[in-house]
Motif scaffolding. Structure first.
Motif, mmCIF file in Angstrom:
data_model
loop_
_atom_site.group_PDB
_atom_site.id
_atom_site.type_symbol
_atom_site.label_atom_id
_atom_site.label_comp_id
_atom_site.label_asym_id
_atom_site.label_seq_id
_atom_site.Cartn_x
_atom_site.Cartn_y
_atom_site.Cartn_z
ATOM 1 N N LEU A 74 6.453 -73.715 66.189
ATOM 2 C CA LEU A 74 5.437 -73.032 66.987
ATOM 3 C C LEU A 74 5.984 -72.487 68.299
ATOM 4 N N SER A 75 6.767 -73.286 69.026
ATOM 5 C CA SER A 75 7.282 -72.834 70.317
ATOM 6 C C SER A 75 8.153 -71.601 70.158
ATOM 7 N N ALA A 76 9.036 -71.623 69.171
ATOM 8 C CA ALA A 76 9.926 -70.482 68.947
ATOM 9 C C ALA A 76 9.116 -69.242 68.568
ATOM 10 N N ALA A 77 8.056 -69.422 67.771
ATOM 11 C CA ALA A 77 7.217 -68.281 67.378
ATOM 12 C C ALA A 77 6.524 -67.677 68.596
ATOM 13 N N ARG A 78 6.057 -68.528 69.491
ATOM 14 C CA ARG A 78 5.429 -68.009 70.709
ATOM 15 C C ARG A 78 6.448 -67.264 71.573
ATOM 16 N N ASN A 79 7.632 -67.820 71.707
ATOM 17 C CA ASN A 79 8.680 -67.159 72.501
ATOM 18 C C ASN A 79 9.052 -65.805 71.895
ATOM 19 N N THR A 80 9.099 -65.738 70.567
ATOM 20 C CA THR A 80 9.373 -64.461 69.901
ATOM 21 C C THR A 80 8.268 -63.458 70.211
ATOM 22 N N GLY A 81 7.032 -63.937 70.192
ATOM 23 C CA GLY A 81 5.905 -63.068 70.505
ATOM 24 C C GLY A 81 5.988 -62.489 71.903
ATOM 25 N N VAL A 82 6.461 -63.289 72.858
ATOM 26 C CA VAL A 82 6.649 -62.790 74.230
ATOM 27 C C VAL A 82 7.625 -61.622 74.224
ATOM 28 N N LYS A 83 8.749 -61.794 73.538
ATOM 29 C CA LYS A 83 9.789 -60.760 73.528
ATOM 30 C C LYS A 83 9.319 -59.483 72.835
ATOM 31 N N LYS A 84 8.466 -59.612 71.830
ATOM 32 C CA LYS A 84 8.022 -58.445 71.072
ATOM 33 C C LYS A 84 6.777 -57.780 71.666
ATOM 34 N N SER A 85 6.196 -58.383 72.679
ATOM 35 C CA SER A 85 4.981 -57.844 73.284
ATOM 36 C C SER A 85 5.325 -56.986 74.495
ATOM 37 N N THR A 86 4.352 -56.202 74.945
ATOM 38 C CA THR A 86 4.575 -55.308 76.091
ATOM 39 C C THR A 86 3.517 -55.464 77.176
ATOM 40 N N GLY A 87 2.582 -56.381 77.018
ATOM 41 C CA GLY A 87 1.451 -56.481 77.940
ATOM 42 C C GLY A 87 1.810 -56.988 79.317
ATOM 43 N N ASP A 88 0.965 -56.636 80.292
ATOM 44 C CA ASP A 88 1.088 -57.173 81.651
ATOM 45 C C ASP A 88 0.641 -58.634 81.688
ATOM 46 N N LEU A 89 -0.293 -58.970 80.792
ATOM 47 C CA LEU A 89 -0.835 -60.325 80.692
ATOM 48 C C LEU A 89 -0.698 -60.787 79.254
ATOM 49 N N LEU A 90 -0.471 -62.095 79.065
ATOM 50 C CA LEU A 90 -0.221 -62.633 77.725
ATOM 51 C C LEU A 90 -1.191 -63.754 77.406
ATOM 52 N N LEU A 91 -1.697 -63.742 76.183
ATOM 53 C CA LEU A 91 -2.579 -64.794 75.686
ATOM 54 C C LEU A 91 -2.054 -65.264 74.333
ATOM 55 N N PHE A 92 -2.017 -66.578 74.123
ATOM 56 C CA PHE A 92 -1.499 -67.161 72.881
ATOM 57 C C PHE A 92 -2.666 -67.756 72.095
ATOM 58 N N LEU A 93 -2.918 -67.168 70.927
ATOM 59 C CA LEU A 93 -4.027 -67.590 70.074
ATOM 60 C C LEU A 93 -3.477 -68.135 68.770
ATOM 61 N N ASP A 94 -3.699 -69.418 68.495
ATOM 62 C CA ASP A 94 -3.267 -69.981 67.221
ATOM 63 C C ASP A 94 -4.065 -69.351 66.085
ATOM 64 N N ALA A 95 -3.442 -69.223 64.923
ATOM 65 C CA ALA A 95 -4.041 -68.476 63.812
ATOM 66 C C ALA A 95 -5.319 -69.107 63.293
ATOM 67 N N ASP A 96 -5.530 -70.410 63.514
ATOM 68 C CA ASP A 96 -6.733 -71.071 63.010
ATOM 69 C C ASP A 96 -7.844 -71.162 64.052
ATOM 70 N N ASP A 97 -7.671 -70.510 65.212
ATOM 71 C CA ASP A 97 -8.691 -70.498 66.251
ATOM 72 C C ASP A 97 -9.221 -69.080 66.431
ATOM 73 N N TRP A 98 -10.179 -68.893 67.315
ATOM 74 C CA TRP A 98 -10.671 -67.546 67.568
ATOM 75 C C TRP A 98 -11.212 -67.435 68.998
ATOM 76 N N LEU A 99 -11.279 -66.200 69.490
ATOM 77 C CA LEU A 99 -11.781 -65.897 70.828
ATOM 78 C C LEU A 99 -13.252 -65.526 70.766
ATOM 79 N N TYR A 100 -13.984 -65.875 71.810
ATOM 80 C CA TYR A 100 -15.345 -65.382 71.950
ATOM 81 C C TYR A 100 -15.307 -63.945 72.478
ATOM 82 N N PRO A 101 -16.340 -63.142 72.192
ATOM 83 C CA PRO A 101 -16.261 -61.697 72.467
ATOM 84 C C PRO A 101 -15.901 -61.321 73.900
#
Length: 541
Positions: A74-101
């Motif tokens: 999981l940690s390595a996957a999150r770190n990879t996501g940081v490198k592949k993203s371009t946002g000014d702000l970052l949010l980490f959402l596990d695949a089995d959870d969800w955000l409210y609108p």
């Protein structure tokens, strides 16, 4: 480090979703991002070597940037996501959870107020799938965040956190940790930089059989390892005290969870070994508590009920509650009810008899597109095959079942003439502007559509969630006037149900099984427990 203040207006938010064999959950996670009220987002799904349909699910959404890596955790996957993203702000959402609108919007708004914060965090709902239960994860923290985190992980869920990108030029998720890597990161950042916490609800945290957090001994080992890492960095006595308290809190928390495993014989040997190592006193306390409960149960089961009733009558005991189904007339000589939860613990509320009889009688009108408040249990129970679409209205996004968010007394976003049937049971008394709520119901019903409404007459007032918004009780005459004003030209039918015995039983908290049906079926208009309204919108005005 250079200026860390967030200067960007409408910053791009990267939502990073690591996924390992959770394709069956991934749809909901992705769609919860796409439904955000804050639109300037990108989605990066990091497939951590899954053997399921993670790639296929991701590629169904053109908005998703899909990244694959060999399984690294999981940690390595999150770190990879940081490198592949371009946002000014970052949010980490596990695949089995969800955000409210409004989750991202609420966190971004917090950054506008706290522009120098390294991260902001909100709160969540814990959704226990197997138990069909939701609990709020809410802890208020206004200052001294590092010490508060040493005492315990008040954040609780990583998806409630929105990070500034610069955080990951100095820190990353530690790939050597098997769990608690997010807690480790919070502590490292808060030790050095300002952070901010608010109470807006951001996300839903799904608990199920495959959660990593289900391995209690491993979680305890991991969190104590995190505590040990912080010890060399402590600078003040307050921080050292906070760390000591944190260790104790974590041991108590996880050993108590292990004690539940001992009770149910799940992984009993491992659980016992862990408790004995970290908190053996819990076992002694459990033994003493169990003995007390056994003695209390013995007395309750073996002392004649008339003896306990006599002690209560003589003033020698104020805690005697007659057993379910064993209430005598003399038991009403008391100033407290038999239950203060409307009789739920004694078999169910008396007033539900009238409500559910009314809905059963009008089941034929529960059809087409229906709307119910809070949940759709009555729609499903009485509408059956006649319902083509069931909608649920809730006043805020705390209810994950809700399909429409809004206040029924002011809901301009709900289109006119939308519903064939509205079920509004035991809700109008909680709305201060109840006439506006009735007007909304009339407006959003289709011509010929039906409102099925119930309101309380003689009633206790809730002692829990609804006590602060319990405004009204009604009579049949009041509902006749209100309905005539809000449903002009429509067909209406208003009835009152109850009698002095039913009202008394309801006020004392008796359960429905304790009340003979023939006594409920006698209706005296001077003792109205429930008022029912069937109001049909005119076909044309």
């Amino acid at each position: 480090m250079a200026d860390q203040t967030l200067h960007t207006e409408n910053p791009l938010v990267s939502v990073i979703i690591p996924c390992y064999n959770h394709a069956h959950f991934l749809h909901k996670a992705i769609e919860s991002v796409l439904k955000q009220t804050y639109r300037n987002t990108e989605i990066v799904v990091v497939d951590d070597g899954s053997s399921d349909d993670t790639k296929a699910v991701s590629e169904k959404y053109p908005e998703v940037k899909y990244v694959y890596q060999q399984n690294q955790g999981l940690s390595a996957a999150r770190n990879t996501g940081v490198k592949k993203s371009t946002g000014d702000l970052l949010l980490f959402l596990d695949a089995d959870d969800w955000l409210y609108p409004r989750g991202i919007e609420q966190n971004v708004n917090s950054f506008y107020q706290q522009k120098k914060a390294a991260f902001v965090s909100g709160t969540f709902n814990a959704v226990y799938v197997n138990e069909n239960l939701i609990r709020e994860g809410v802890t208020e923290v206004k200052a001294d965040h590092y010490c508060q985190l040493l005492r315990g992980n008040y954040i609780g869920m990583v998806a409630t956190v929105l990070f500034q990108r610069w955080v990951f030029t100095e820190f990353e998720f530690d790939t050597s940790l098997k769990n608690c890597e997010d807690y480790d990161l919070y502590l490292k950042v808060a030790r050095k930089y300002p952070v901010y916490h608010h109470l807006d609800k951001i996300a839903a945290y799904r608990f199920h059989n495959t959660n990593m957090s289900g391995n209690v001994p491993a979680m305890l080992h991991g969190v104590l390892q995190i505590m040990d890492r912080q010890e060399p960095h402590l600078k003040t006595e307050a921080e050292r005290t906070a760390l000591k308290k944190g260790r104790r809190n974590w041991k108590n928390y996880y050993c108590q969870a292990l004690l539940e495993q001992v009770k149910t014989d799940r992984n009993k040997k491992q659980a016992m070994a862990t408790i004995i190592r970290h908190r053996p006193a819990i076992l002694f306390k459990h033994h003493v508590t169990r003995r007390k409960k056994m003695l209390k149960t013995f007395v309750k089961r073996n002392a004649p009920d008339f003896s306990l009733r006599w002690l209560h009558k003589m003033g020698l005991s104020n805690k005697h509650v007659p057993a379910i189904g064993n209430i005598l007339p003399g038991d009403f000589n008391r100033t407290s009810p038999f239950s203060n939860d409307f009789g739920y613990k004694r078999g169910g509320p008396v007033d539900r008899y009238y409500i559910e009889n009314f809905l059963a009688q009008e089941a034929g009108t529960i059809k087409g597109r229906t709307l119910e408040i809070g949940d759709n249990s009555y729609t499903m129970a009485f509408g059956k095959n006649g319902v083509t679409k069931s909608e649920i209205l809730h006043v805020n996004d705390k209810n994950p079942q809700a399909t429409i968010i809004g206040d029924i007394s002011h809901a301009p976003h709900i289109a006119d003439n939308s519903f064939d049937c509205i079920i509004l049971t035991q809700t109008l008394h909680l709305i201060y502007d109840f006439k506006a709520a009735m007007q909304t119901c009339h407006r959003i019903l289709k011509p010929g559509g039906t409102l099925l409404l119930t309101v309380p007459g003689i009633t206790p007032i809730d002692q829990g969630e609804w006590k602060e918004t319990w405004y009204w009780s009604f009579t049949d005459k009041a509902m006749q006037k209100i309905t005539a004003e809000t449903f002009p030209g429509g067909n209406t039918n208003i009835n009152a149900f109850g009698n002095v015995f039913a009202a008394t039983a309801f006020l004392y908290g008796m359960g429905l099984p304790e009340v003979p049906r023939h006594k409920l079926d006698h209706h005296d208009p001077h003792y109205q427990v429930i008022i029912t309204v069937k109001a049909q919108k005119a076909l044309s005005l």
